[in-house]
Design a protein around this motif. Structure first.
Motif, short mmCIF file in Angstrom:
data_model
loop_
_atom_site.label_atom_id
_atom_site.label_comp_id
_atom_site.label_asym_id
_atom_site.label_seq_id
_atom_site.Cartn_x
_atom_site.Cartn_y
_atom_site.Cartn_z
N HIS A 1 -15.33 174.91 40.59
CA HIS A 1 -15.00 176.32 40.59
C HIS A 1 -13.80 177.02 41.22
O HIS A 1 -13.78 178.19 41.05
N TYR B 1 -10.93 176.59 39.36
CA TYR B 1 -11.38 177.41 38.14
C TYR B 1 -10.65 179.06 39.12
O TYR B 1 -10.42 179.49 37.84
N LYS C 1 -11.33 174.77 31.77
CA LYS C 1 -12.96 176.07 32.01
C LYS C 1 -12.50 176.24 30.78
O LYS C 1 -14.11 176.41 30.32
N ARG D 1 -17.50 173.84 32.24
CA ARG D 1 -16.51 174.56 31.90
C ARG D 1 -17.65 175.65 31.34
O ARG D 1 -18.56 175.34 32.24
N GLU D 2 -16.65 177.08 31.24
CA GLU D 2 -17.26 178.47 31.91
C GLU D 2 -18.49 178.59 30.59
O GLU D 2 -19.27 177.35 29.44
#
Length: 287
Positions: free
Chosen positions: A190, A193, A224, A231-232
């Motif tokens: 993260h 990201y 992402k 992933r989101e």
């Protein structure tokens, strides 16, 4: 200059991507995660694969500034010393290598004077440290989780993630090696990201899920949106549960035992014994 030239080299036997990152106008470069050929059946080492990288660098008249390791790999032996003897350059890794050395020294019962302070490397990078390759600016992002020493290198618009991220359909690296931590890896990813979506991402391994062609490059935006593990919308607890379940099914890498004991030495082979021969150790029932 924000867009480096990136040339990828696949070491097919270990499925490892190595990279030359270059500022061509300045004739400066770095080599990331180079591989030493190693035959586990005979114990013989070789330089055929890495010599192809050296030829590419020489043909373009590039000066080598850095030999960058994303971590002490468990699936191949590094060719960093061979490169340094041939082209120069400084061998560097993340400062977390000290923890990895301290973890594995007793596992391999290494010689008493084996230092666990990272002094085998020319430079240990701190999180956030900035370095240069010609006119390119590089920044180190600590990404522990797969291993304690894992770092990613952001050089211009190119991010080299080591084993922390695979291609989106490959997910993320395992976290069950000594010192691994799935929660740490989730938080490390993260951090990555937060980079712009168009940041180019270069992975260290790709296993071609579903039989697709092997690839090495994606983007932060693609990760992402579609990384199968992180992933989101995926929460840390869910990822940790999934990662632990997956890791429990995985065998140890074929070359973990020779690789780690060489790579924590910055690629130096163990010292020769009284008969002049160097030996790698195979600890029984330790991993």
């Amino acid at each position: 200059m924000n867009t480096p030239t990136v040339q990828a080299f696949l070491h097919e036997e270990t499925g490892t991507w190595s990279y030359v990152v270059a500022d061509l106008p300045a004739a400066r470069c770095a080599i990331i995660d180079p591989v030493l050929d190693y035959d586990p059946k005979s114990g013989r080492t070789g330089t055929t694969a890495v010599d192809a990288i050296l030829r590419w660098v020489r043909e373009r008249g590039l000066h080598l500034d850095w030999i960058l390791e994303t971590h002490a790999h468990a699936d191949h032996l590094t060719a960093a010393p061979h490169i340094q003897r041939t082209l120069g350059g400084r061998i560097a890794i993340g400062a977390g290598i000290r923890e990895v050395q301290a973890t594995f020294k007793p596992i391999f019962n290494l010689e008493a004077d084996f230092a666990t302070d990272g002094s085998q490397f020319d430079h240990l990078f701190a999180d956030g440290e900035v370095f240069a390759i010609g006119g390119l600016t590089g920044r180190v992002i600590a990404t522990p989780g797969h291993t304690n020493d894992s770092v990613s290198y952001l050089i211009g618009d190119a991010l080299f993630t080591g084993d922390s991220l695979f291609m989106p359909d490959g997910g993320t690296a395992r976290c069950d090696f000594p010192g691994g931590d799935a929660g740490k890896l989730f938080r490390s990813i993260h951090r990555l990201y937060l980079l712009p979506d168009d940041t180019r991402v270069f992975v260290c391994h790709d296993y071609g899920p579903g039989g697709r062609a092997i690839e090495c490059e994606t983007t932060i935006g693609a990760q992402k949106r579609s990384n199968v593990h992180v992933r989101e919308g995926v929460e840390e607890a869910d990822y940790v549960k999934q990662r632990k379940a997956r890791d429990a099914t995985l065998a140890m890498p074929n070359l973990i035992l020779p690789s780690v004991q060489v790579n924590i030495r910055a690629g130096a082979l163990p010292p020769p014994e009284a008969n002049g021969v160097r030996y790698l150790k195979i600890p029984l029932d330790a991993l």
